[in-house]
Design a protein around this motif. Structure first.
Motif, mmCIF file in Angstrom:
data_model
loop_
_atom_site.group_PDB
_atom_site.id
_atom_site.type_symbol
_atom_site.label_atom_id
_atom_site.label_comp_id
_atom_site.label_asym_id
_atom_site.label_seq_id
_atom_site.Cartn_x
_atom_site.Cartn_y
_atom_site.Cartn_z
ATOM 1 N N ARG A 70 0.833 -1.202 0.000
ATOM 2 C CA ARG A 70 0.000 0.000 0.000
ATOM 3 C C ARG A 70 0.870 1.255 0.000
ATOM 4 N N LEU A 71 1.958 1.237 0.768
ATOM 5 C CA LEU A 71 2.856 2.387 0.801
ATOM 6 C C LEU A 71 3.532 2.599 -0.551
ATOM 7 N N ARG A 72 3.834 1.506 -1.241
ATOM 8 C CA ARG A 72 4.507 1.621 -2.536
ATOM 9 C C ARG A 72 3.588 2.163 -3.622
ATOM 10 N N HIS A 73 2.309 1.777 -3.579
ATOM 11 C CA HIS A 73 1.435 2.050 -4.718
ATOM 12 C C HIS A 73 0.216 2.907 -4.412
ATOM 13 N N HIS A 74 -0.101 3.148 -3.148
ATOM 14 C CA HIS A 74 -1.317 3.883 -2.805
ATOM 15 C C HIS A 74 -1.035 4.948 -1.748
ATOM 16 N N SER A 75 0.085 5.619 -1.864
ATOM 17 C CA SER A 75 0.475 6.624 -0.881
ATOM 18 C C SER A 75 1.001 7.860 -1.591
ATOM 19 N N PRO A 76 0.730 9.052 -1.046
ATOM 20 C CA PRO A 76 1.284 10.266 -1.647
ATOM 21 C C PRO A 76 2.795 10.356 -1.496
ATOM 22 N N LEU A 77 3.364 9.476 -0.667
ATOM 23 C CA LEU A 77 4.808 9.477 -0.449
ATOM 24 C C LEU A 77 5.550 8.515 -1.373
ATOM 25 N N SER A 78 4.803 7.777 -2.193
ATOM 26 C CA SER A 78 5.427 6.809 -3.090
ATOM 27 C C SER A 78 6.516 7.432 -3.963
ATOM 28 N N PRO A 79 6.264 8.591 -4.607
ATOM 29 C CA PRO A 79 7.308 9.168 -5.457
ATOM 30 C C PRO A 79 8.597 9.474 -4.694
ATOM 31 N N ALA A 80 8.471 10.012 -3.471
ATOM 32 C CA ALA A 80 9.666 10.330 -2.690
ATOM 33 C C ALA A 80 10.427 9.060 -2.310
ATOM 34 N N LEU A 81 9.698 8.022 -1.940
ATOM 35 C CA LEU A 81 10.349 6.764 -1.592
ATOM 36 C C LEU A 81 11.048 6.149 -2.805
ATOM 37 N N ARG A 82 10.432 6.282 -3.963
ATOM 38 C CA ARG A 82 11.045 5.740 -5.180
ATOM 39 C C ARG A 82 12.318 6.491 -5.550
ATOM 40 N N ARG A 83 12.352 7.788 -5.251
ATOM 41 C CA ARG A 83 13.537 8.589 -5.571
ATOM 42 C C ARG A 83 14.654 8.409 -4.550
ATOM 43 N N GLY A 84 14.356 7.837 -3.418
ATOM 44 C CA GLY A 84 15.341 7.721 -2.345
ATOM 45 C C GLY A 84 16.502 6.801 -2.688
ATOM 46 N N PRO A 85 17.564 6.881 -1.890
ATOM 47 C CA PRO A 85 18.775 6.109 -2.177
ATOM 48 C C PRO A 85 18.687 4.637 -1.774
ATOM 49 N N LEU A 86 17.675 4.268 -1.010
ATOM 50 C CA LEU A 86 17.547 2.891 -0.529
ATOM 51 C C LEU A 86 16.526 2.135 -1.371
ATOM 52 N N PRO A 87 16.641 0.794 -1.405
ATOM 53 C CA PRO A 87 15.679 0.005 -2.190
ATOM 54 C C PRO A 87 14.249 0.236 -1.707
#
Length: 202
Positions: A124-141
């Protein structure tokens, strides 16, 4: 269609039993009698009781999240409030079946159920969260960061369900939202060198 109906009846029966009883006292005979199906049908669908416990827990967890995602298009000015409101609705739905979740995570297959719940929340955090783009851009997997966040908020919520009477639903929702936002803002989605440098100049 018949198989889907049979699975749904078994899951509904399993949930009804778990609402009232500890999973260690529930047998396959109990489940098939409640559902009105045969033992071979149960084994064909689930294989084992722990598998059935896990599927019933995941179905109910999915229902708690149904229709309550906060999309990536939410303006930043509304993000925190919308997240708190969504979390409060989810927690309220979880609270309605408090003992079900306590029993299933403590009973046979509880570790697998907890792992599956964490995986569900991470997705849900990966695909249904407004924070998904920031997490995807982050340096960690992405899988690691979302799993870490999901594990934290899942444990926190289960602990609250296990011992109610402390925080209110809204207080817990605000805490979960704060943990997720703070972990992403300058945390899991940020560069640790930039973060340390920022602290040195404060």
């Amino acid at each position: 269609m018949r198989e889907v109906g049979t699975r749904d009846r078994l899951l509904s029966s399993m949930q009804s039993l778990l609402d009232e009883r500890d999973p260690q006292t529930i047998t396959v005979t109990d489940v098939v009698a409640e559902a009105g199906v045969s033992r071979p049908t149960f084994y064909a669908v689930f294989g084992t009781l722990p598998n059935a416990f896990a599927e019933s827990a995941l179905q109910r967890l999915s229902e708690a999240f149904s229709g309550l995602s906060v999309g990536t298009d939410v303006p930043e000015s509304r993000r925190a409030e919308d997240m708190s409101a969504a979390f409060a609705r989810i927690i309220t739905r979880l609270e309605a079946h408090r003992m079900f979740y306590v029993r299933t995570t403590r009973g046979p297959g509880g570790h697998e159920i907890l792992a599956a719940a964490i995986a569900f929340v991470a997705e849900r955090l990966r695909h249904h969260s407004p924070l998904s783009p920031a997490l995807r851009r982050g340096p960690l997997p992405l899988e690691a960061t979302t799993t870490a966040l999901a594990a934290g908020v899942t444990w926190l919520t289960l602990d609250w369900l296990d011992e109610p009477g402390g925080r209110s639903v809204r207080d817990l929702a605000d805490l979960v939202r704060a943990i997720v936002l703070r972990a992403v803002d300058g945390g899991l989605a940020g560069d640790p060198d930039d973060h340390d440098s920022h602290k040195e100049h404060r």
